[in-house]
Design a protein around this motif. Structure first.
Motif, PDB file in Angstrom:
ATOM      1  N   CYS A 230      33.690  29.466  42.934  1.00  7.37           N
ATOM      2  CA  CYS A 230      34.662  29.764  44.369  1.00  7.37           C
ATOM      3  C   CYS A 230      36.306  29.248  43.842  1.00  7.37           C
ATOM      4  N   ASN A 231      36.282  28.237  42.981  1.00  6.20           N
ATOM      5  CA  ASN A 231      37.599  27.742  42.855  1.00  6.20           C
ATOM      6  C   ASN A 231      38.399  28.131  41.416  1.00  6.20           C
ATOM      7  N   THR A 232      37.586  28.904  40.683  1.00  3.10           N
ATOM      8  CA  THR A 232      38.321  29.670  39.466  1.00  3.10           C
ATOM      9  C   THR A 232      39.223  30.840  39.827  1.00  3.10           C
ATOM     10  N   PRO A 233      40.240  31.077  39.546  1.00  2.41           N
ATOM     11  CA  PRO A 233      41.279  32.053  40.008  1.00  2.41           C
ATOM     12  C   PRO A 233      40.668  33.376  39.623  1.00  2.41           C
ATOM     13  N   PRO A 234      40.792  34.190  40.693  1.00  3.88           N
ATOM     14  CA  PRO A 234      40.497  35.596  40.214  1.00  3.88           C
ATOM     15  C   PRO A 234      40.955  36.068  38.950  1.00  3.88           C
ATOM     16  N   LYS A 235      40.040  36.935  38.278  1.00  3.95           N
ATOM     17  CA  LYS A 235      40.604  37.587  36.698  1.00  3.95           C
ATOM     18  C   LYS A 235      40.420  36.720  35.586  1.00  3.95           C
ATOM     19  N   GLU A 236      40.193  35.214  36.255  1.00  3.86           N
ATOM     20  CA  GLU A 236      40.045  34.243  34.935  1.00  3.86           C
ATOM     21  C   GLU A 236      38.479  33.880  34.860  1.00  3.86           C
ATOM     22  N   GLY A 237      37.692  34.325  35.512  1.00  5.05           N
ATOM     23  CA  GLY A 237      36.030  34.156  35.308  1.00  5.05           C
ATOM     24  C   GLY A 237      35.639  35.083  34.529  1.00  5.05           C
ATOM     25  N   PRO A 238      34.546  35.320  34.404  1.00  8.90           N
ATOM     26  CA  PRO A 238      33.611  36.310  33.401  1.00  8.90           C
ATOM     27  C   PRO A 238      33.698  37.848  33.721  1.00  8.90           C
ATOM     28  N   GLU A 239      34.379  37.790  35.052  1.00  8.62           N
ATOM     29  CA  GLU A 239      34.553  39.301  35.569  1.00  8.62           C
ATOM     30  C   GLU A 239      35.882  39.971  34.985  1.00  8.62           C
ATOM     31  N   LYS A 240      36.772  38.873  34.510  1.00 11.86           N
ATOM     32  CA  LYS A 240      38.111  39.353  33.824  1.00 11.86           C
ATOM     33  C   LYS A 240      38.857  40.306  34.747  1.00 11.86           C
TER      34      LYS A 240
END
Length: 587
Positions: A230-240
């Motif tokens: 929940c606190n990893t910024p959008p687009k920086e997680g495995p979803e890219k």
């Protein structure tokens, strides 16, 4: 230049007059005589300039590097021809030869009759020696109907496939006792547990005790997982970047709905009857009272049981029944592998023997659950299924073609080309209705490639069903976009369909349904994505789809902003349409 300086190298560096070839010396003497130089005079040794000393080794190095690179490219190209990876399955040329034992079937138009008997295929001559699977001794029944084993190894285990759902609901009400006492007894669609360990109580659903982990360790792991998701910024997680945009704006899931629990309570609140009785009533399956009941099955093994937890906490509990075919039976809800069933099969437990494993799975489902469910979905342990979209899709099929679906088979998935035919890829999973399962187990499994050892179970299922006139149904939406995706969201959203084997697949889809790539390829009612390898990756993608992170978290606030913009645009579009309609009426 290069040859000449090689000849004078000894003289240049050692001040020694190297003996040169006669023809070369004679040529030099003639030239010296013409210039009036005494040929008997001792010539000065030739010295290389600094530039020459640098250029020659550089040329040699570049030549060797190019030679090495060309050999590597040739080897890689050869390996790529012999070993193609698609949908998480490795199809080598040996597998191609195995499939050539059957005549190819011409491609069918998506608008054509999917059960045209002119497409019937027959067995062809074997061109390779079949790989015969070894027999299992002392089976209670003939393979593949041997059945499953209890945790202690004895035969005859029949899993309660509703138990994963029951335990999940219990967990929800344990954490939210106020919800259990409310009139609207339902689990919100956005709810997803986030923790490194399952924080179950000492009492399981049937009142037996279960092991629990250290409370401090659980809280520490839960905090780590919650922060990661929940606190990893959008687009920086495995979803890219592309995957985030696809899941947050393109694919739609009705998160405002709830999962009904039919008056379930966990015993803390007295509703005049036992919570166990309510659960038994909820899962007492009667086909006449329940529509589109789905049994979800995944295939896995003991070393990958950590993935089962991620599936249970996201989409597994949303199925009406859940089963994980594995190498161990685990019925302890506190374990990662809870829901796993030890389901032996012929041959070794390896990827290269997936066909025999899937044969045992379908036989086990047929023997124990055929009349309890309407549809049967199967996939690997790295696939995310959007259950609500699948049920909505099945409901639309049933309403539109009620009479046809009652008497016909359904074989749903995405099509993968192979020469002049196609099959249903196993990566995103595929679904059969009750009639198709009956045909597969009763008529196909006893004779169709029963002794083969191979990894390409998806092709074999398609081939065996095709021999019995059960052909895959088209699953694209009204615009021709795909519902089942054999790749993870970022790949689907960013790949242009212009390279390698994937180009062949995209060209095939384009011929059948119209050329589409990236966002245009993805249906807003997509059903599944493949290639999510870890529980945190599974939960991160799920949290984006279902808006599981609360406000005040990085991801929760970002998704709230996305939804606000979408809602504003939708309101503006509605207002514009109303204004246009009013203007039209006035005119």
């Amino acid at each position: 230049f290069f040859f000449r300086h090689l000849l004078v190298t000894p003289a240049a560096f050692g001040h020694i007059h190297a003996e040169r070839p006669r023809s070369f010396l004679a040529t030099k003497d003639i030239a010296r005589k013409k210039k009036g130089i005494n040929v008997m005079e001792k010539p000065q040794p030739r010295r290389w300039s600094v530039a020459t000393c640098l250029i020659v080794p550089i040329c040699i190095t570049v030549y060797l590097l190019r030679l090495s690179l060309s050999l590597t490219i040739t080897a890689d190209a050869s390996a790529a021809r012999d070993f193609v990876v698609w949908d998480g399955h490795a199809h080598a040329q040996g597998h191609e030869r195995e499939h050539e034992r059957y005549h190819e079937v011409p491609l069918a138009s998506p608008h054509a009759d999917m059960r045209n008997r002119s497409m019937e295929a027959g067995p062809a001559q074997d061109r390779t020696t079949p790989n015969i699977a070894p027999a299992i001794p002392n089976l209670p029944n003939d393979h593949p109907h041997a059945g499953a084993r209890f945790p202690n190894g004895t035969w005859g285990y029949v899993a309660d496939v509703s138990r994963v759902r029951k335990e999940f609901i219990r967990r929800y009400y344990r954490q939210r006792p106020a919800a259990a006492s409310s009139d609207s007894s339902a689990v919100p669609m956005s709810f997803m547990p986030m923790g490194g360990a399952h924080r179950y109580t000492n009492r399981s659903i049937d009142g037996t005790s279960s092991n629990t982990r250290n409370q401090e360790q659980e809280e520490e792991e839960e905090g780590d997982e919650f922060s990661t998701i929940c606190n990893t910024p959008p687009k920086e997680g495995p979803e890219k970047k592309a995957g985030y945009r696809l899941l947050s704006t393109r694919v739609k899931v009705d998160v405002s709905a709830s999962t009904p629990t039919l008056g379930w309570d966990d015993g803390a609140v007295d509703h005049g009857r036992s919570h166990h009785d309510d659960l038994e009533q909820e899962h007492d399956v009667d086909p006449s009272r329940h529509a589109s009941r789905i049994l979800c099955t995944i295939y896995t093994h003991g070393d990958s049981h950590y993935r089962i937890r991620g599936i249970r906490d996201t989409w597994g509990w949303r199925c009406d029944g859940f089963l994980a075919a594995s190498t161990q039976t685990i019925d302890d809800p506190s374990e990662n592998g809870f829901g796993a069933v030890d389901l032996p099969h012929v041959g070794e437990e390896s990827y290269e023997n997936m066909w025999q494993k899937v044969r045992s799975i379908w036989a086990y489902v047929y023997d124990n659950y055929l009349e309890s469910f309407d549809y049967f979905y199967i996939s690997g342990d790295d696939t995310h299924l959007i259950v609500e979209n699948l049920k909505m899709y099945l409901s639309s099929i049933t309403e539109t073609h009620k009479k046809e679906t009652e008497r016909d088979t359904l074989f749903l998935g995405h099509w993968i080309p192979r020469k002049s035919s196609y099959y249903v890829g196993g990566g995103p999973g595929y679904l059969l209705n009750r009639k198709a399962v009956r045909i597969l187990v009763e008529r196909a499994l006893p004779s169709c490639r029963k002794d083969a050892i191979a990894s390409s179970e998806d092709r074999f299922v398609s081939d065996c069903l095709r021999l019995l006139d059960v052909l895959p149904n088209s699953t694209v939406d009204a615009s021709g976009a795909q519902r089942f995706h054999g790749m993870h969201p970022h790949f689907v959203a960013s790949f242009a369909g212009d390279k390698g084997f994937y180009k062949e697949v995209y060209d095939f889809w384009g011929t059948q349904f119209g050329h589409r790539t990236k966002f245009d390829l993805v249906s807003t009612q997509s059903v599944s994505f493949h290639g999510l390898k870890s529980p945190k990756s599974m939960k991160r993608h799920h949290a984006i789809l279902y808006r599981s992170c609360p406000r005040g978290t990085v991801l929760g606030d970002a998704l709230f902003a996305v939804d606000s913009v979408s809602s504003s645009n939708a309101n503006n579009a509605t207002t514009t349409r109303r204004h246009d309609n009013a203007t039209t009426r006035q005119r």
